[in-house]
Design an enzyme around this catalytic site. Structure first.
Site, PDB file in Angstrom:
ATOM      1  N   VAL A  85       0.833  -1.216   0.000  1.00  0.00           N
ATOM      2  CA  VAL A  85       0.000   0.000   0.000  1.00  0.00           C
ATOM      3  C   VAL A  85       0.864   1.262   0.000  1.00  0.00           C
ATOM      4  O   VAL A  85       0.617   2.208  -0.767  1.00  0.00           O
ATOM      5  CB  VAL A  85      -0.939   0.000   1.243  1.00  0.00           C
ATOM      6  N   ASP A 124      11.060   3.303   5.564  1.00  0.00           N
ATOM      7  CA  ASP A 124      10.917   1.927   6.040  1.00  0.00           C
ATOM      8  C   ASP A 124      12.101   1.612   6.952  1.00  0.00           C
ATOM      9  O   ASP A 124      13.162   2.248   6.842  1.00  0.00           O
ATOM     10  CB  ASP A 124      10.901   0.956   4.849  1.00  0.00           C
ATOM     11  N   ALA A 150     -17.189 -17.835  -9.849  1.00  0.00           N
ATOM     12  CA  ALA A 150     -16.947 -18.965  -8.940  1.00  0.00           C
ATOM     13  C   ALA A 150     -15.501 -19.424  -9.068  1.00  0.00           C
ATOM     14  O   ALA A 150     -14.892 -19.309 -10.128  1.00  0.00           O
ATOM     15  CB  ALA A 150     -17.889 -20.108  -9.297  1.00  0.00           C
ATOM     16  N   CYS A 209      -5.962  -9.833   2.112  1.00  0.00           N
ATOM     17  CA  CYS A 209      -6.997  -8.930   2.635  1.00  0.00           C
ATOM     18  C   CYS A 209      -8.285  -9.625   3.080  1.00  0.00           C
ATOM     19  O   CYS A 209      -8.668  -9.526   4.247  1.00  0.00           O
ATOM     20  CB  CYS A 209      -7.315  -7.871   1.597  1.00  0.00           C
ATOM     21  N   LYS A 256      -4.444 -15.042  -7.069  1.00  0.00           N
ATOM     22  CA  LYS A 256      -5.197 -14.624  -8.250  1.00  0.00           C
ATOM     23  C   LYS A 256      -4.169 -14.319  -9.335  1.00  0.00           C
ATOM     24  O   LYS A 256      -2.958 -14.402  -9.080  1.00  0.00           O
ATOM     25  CB  LYS A 256      -6.067 -13.404  -7.944  1.00  0.00           C
TER      26      LYS A 256
HETATM   27  C1  UGA Z   1      -9.070  -6.794  -2.182  1.00  0.00           C
HETATM   28  C2  UGA Z   1     -10.141  -5.776  -2.599  1.00  0.00           C
HETATM   29  O1  UGA Z   1     -10.698  -6.154  -3.857  1.00  0.00           O
HETATM   30  C3  UGA Z   1      -9.556  -4.363  -2.683  1.00  0.00           C
HETATM   31  O2  UGA Z   1     -10.598  -3.444  -2.972  1.00  0.00           O
HETATM   32  C4  UGA Z   1      -8.926  -4.013  -1.321  1.00  0.00           C
HETATM   33  O3  UGA Z   1      -8.311  -2.735  -1.359  1.00  0.00           O
HETATM   34  C5  UGA Z   1      -7.861  -5.043  -1.004  1.00  0.00           C
HETATM   35  O4  UGA Z   1      -8.476  -6.357  -0.955  1.00  0.00           O
HETATM   36  C6  UGA Z   1      -7.276  -4.687   0.354  1.00  0.00           C
HETATM   37  O5  UGA Z   1      -8.004  -4.705   1.344  1.00  0.00           O
HETATM   38  O6  UGA Z   1      -6.107  -4.240   0.389  1.00  0.00           O
HETATM   39  P1  UGA Z   1      -7.092  -8.102  -3.456  1.00  0.00           P
HETATM   40  O7  UGA Z   1      -6.931  -8.875  -2.195  1.00  0.00           O
HETATM   41  O8  UGA Z   1      -5.901  -7.541  -4.145  1.00  0.00           O
HETATM   42  O9  UGA Z   1      -8.094  -6.852  -3.219  1.00  0.00           O
HETATM   43  O10 UGA Z   1      -7.772  -9.079  -4.509  1.00  0.00           O
HETATM   44  P2  UGA Z   1      -9.206  -9.283  -5.198  1.00  0.00           P
HETATM   45  O11 UGA Z   1      -9.099  -8.966  -6.621  1.00  0.00           O
HETATM   46  O12 UGA Z   1     -10.277  -8.615  -4.432  1.00  0.00           O
HETATM   47  O13 UGA Z   1      -9.368 -10.869  -5.043  1.00  0.00           O
HETATM   48  C7  UGA Z   1      -9.430 -11.497  -3.776  1.00  0.00           C
HETATM   49  C8  UGA Z   1      -9.701 -12.978  -3.928  1.00  0.00           C
HETATM   50  O14 UGA Z   1     -11.026 -13.213  -4.380  1.00  0.00           O
HETATM   51  C9  UGA Z   1      -8.791 -13.689  -4.929  1.00  0.00           C
HETATM   52  O15 UGA Z   1      -8.407 -14.939  -4.421  1.00  0.00           O
HETATM   53  C10 UGA Z   1      -9.659 -13.854  -6.151  1.00  0.00           C
HETATM   54  O16 UGA Z   1      -9.293 -14.927  -6.987  1.00  0.00           O
HETATM   55  C11 UGA Z   1     -11.018 -14.085  -5.505  1.00  0.00           C
HETATM   56  N1  UGA Z   1     -12.155 -13.761  -6.405  1.00  0.00           N
HETATM   57  C12 UGA Z   1     -12.383 -12.480  -6.785  1.00  0.00           C
HETATM   58  C13 UGA Z   1     -13.006 -14.782  -6.821  1.00  0.00           C
HETATM   59  O17 UGA Z   1     -12.823 -15.970  -6.475  1.00  0.00           O
HETATM   60  N2  UGA Z   1     -14.077 -14.460  -7.607  1.00  0.00           N
HETATM   61  C14 UGA Z   1     -14.324 -13.180  -8.016  1.00  0.00           C
HETATM   62  O18 UGA Z   1     -15.340 -12.971  -8.729  1.00  0.00           O
HETATM   63  C15 UGA Z   1     -13.467 -12.174  -7.587  1.00  0.00           C
END
Ligand code: UGA
Length: 461
Positions: free
Chosen positions: A12, A31, A259, A267, A327
């Protein structure tokens, strides 16, 4: 011009600090790791994030961005200090605030005039108040009096798309306690706000809760659709069409309804657990969030069972696993569902051939036998070599474009587990492979539309 500091050069801090410099601000990132700071000053980036290296180099060159370990001079010189240190999950599920506390003590130690202290790390409700009283106590101990304001400004960056998310956010959230700090923050975000991005101004506690609520809501969408995969499999429905069908309702929206093998990352798992702790402490049970966490654990387990069920005994069987990261477009494996699958498979005696474009080694495997049963490959086709089954665990775009015939040719059996539903069952079956998706039943669904110029259009899903 306002001078900004970012304490904590993790994901971040580095992304936000760099983007702020790109917006024209003078930014210093601090840091405690000298090695990290030395490397950053040479333009060597510790994380993989699309477009970040280029921006760091550009802003280092223009002297708008700098990196240091010298807390004293930065606190003295800067007007606004962002706290962007990690808040890892403690052993009881609550957020560990020790890095935040250390940062606050340092700020108070060197404070020499009015400062705005911004909490950007994801912190439990009440942390803003804690920061305020800690600073007041430290200043009192020093025998000095300075005005300061604490602001809560949660981030909503996604790994892989963080720069775009920063530059074009859906909204900016600010928890503020004075007009003075609100004006400072408006100035900082001016170039983003001018694009029409709405700014929600509220109190500290609400801003802190918005962050947790947003992540828990997104996690709920994923757990909801993931729970339906099992139901789809048993009643003969197709999850991709269910997801499209409900997502086309504007009240629901199609985002975060893909899915998969369960959500992971640094997060969602951490923030849902922390929200439970926050609500428990407040004496309010959040039963939905609790169910979301349980459904996610179940989905991860179900993916492993899906493989063992179809395959029978998997000991000594060679299995290709495509994807380790939580992801696509990241090198982050924290809480990755692929990692728990890999662990489960190895513990059952399977021999794995693993490939992920973002990963060159699997440091989490520390048992000798498992390490001997694991081979890290350089591409998808090498992974498929001699494999009886192939499992897609992460949705990297290159995994969507496999030459299925070539894959089949390399394999010694035909199992094709598509845990992210990247392929149409028909296409995979045509290549001679045995398709097993996630919540699918070899069903072909179609979206039919009539275009503006009167032509018929079909989308196969
Ligand atoms: C998430 C949030 O999307 C951000 O808005 C937030 O700022 C961030 O956490 C945080 O708190 O710092 P991130 O963890 O980078 O972001 O990843 P995402 O894209 O949200 O995906 C999270 C997980 O959900 C992954 O494992 C992804 O594969 C899964 N996912 C996401 C699904 O299984 N299906 C979906 O439709 C979307």
């Amino acid at each position: 011009m306002l001078k900004l500091a970012f304490i904590g050069v993790g994901y971040v801090g580095l992304v936000t600090g760099t983007c702020m410099a790109e917006l024209g601000m003078e930014v210093t990132c601090i840091d405690i790791s000298k090695d990290k700071i030395d490397k950053l000053n040479l333009g060597i980036i510790p994380i993989y994030e699309l477009g970040l290296e280029e921006l760091v180099l550009k802003n280092l060159k223009s002297n708008r961005l700098s990196f240091t370990t010298d807390m004293k001079s930065v606190v003295e010189e800067c007007d606004v200090i962002f706290i962007t240190v990690g808040t890892p999950q403690g052993s009881d599920g609550s957020a560990d605030l020790s890095y935040v506390e250390q940062a606050v003590v340092e700020i108070a130690k060197y404070m020499n005039r009015y400062k705005v202290i911004v909490d950007k790390s994801t912190v439990p409700v009440g942390t803003g108040e804690m920061v305020k009283s800690k600073i007041e106590a430290e200043l009192k101990a020093r025998g000095v009096e300075y005005d300061f304001d604490v602001v809560s400004n949660p981030e909503f960056l996604r790994e892989g798309t963080a720069i775009g998310d920063f530059m074009n956010p859906d909204r900016i959230i600010l928890g503020v306690e004075s007009k003075r700090s609100a004006e400072v923050m408006k100035k900082i975000y001016e170039k983003v706000l001018i694009k029409g991005v709405p700014l929600l101004l509220t109190n500290l506690e609400t801003a802190e809760l918005i962050k947790y609520s947003a992540n828990a809501f997104l996690a709920s969408k994923i757990s909801y659709i993931n729970e339906l995969t099992e139901l789809c499999e048993s009643i003969g429905a197709d999850i991709r069409a269910v997801s499209k069908g409900i997502g086309m309702d504007k009240r629901i929206g199609s985002a975060f309804l893909n899915a998969g093998p369960g959500y992971g990352g640094s997060c969602f798992p951490k923030d849902t657990a922390a929200l439970i702790k926050i609500s428990d402490a407040a004496g309010c049970k959040l039963s939905i969030v609790d169910a979301v966490i349980r459904a996610n654990a179940k989905q991860k387990e179900r993916m492993f069972k899906k493989i063992t069920k179809a395959f029978g005994d998997i000991s000594n069987k060679v299995i290709a696993v495509l994807g380790v990261t939580f992801k696509a477009d990241t090198d982050d494996i924290r809480e990755s569902p692929a990692v728990s699958l890999i662990n489960n498979l190895l513990n059952s005696g399977a021999r794995l051939r693993v490939y992920d474009p973002g990963i060159s080694e699997l440091v989490f495997i520390n048992n000798e036998e498992s390490r001997n049963n694991l081979y890290i490959c350089n591409n998808e086709y090498e992974a498929a070599e001699g494999a009886e089954a192939l499992v897609i665990a992460t949705e990297w775009s290159q995994f969507k474009k496999l030459d299925l015939k070539a894959i089949k040719h390399k394999m010694t059996n035909t199992w094709f587990f598509d845990l992210r539903n990247l392929y149409s069952p028909v296409e995979v079956t045509k290549a001679g492979l045995n398709y097993i998706g996630n919540g699918r039943n070899n069903i072909v669904s179609i979206i039919y539309t009539i275009t503006k110029d009167g032509k018929e259009d079909y989308e196969v899903i």
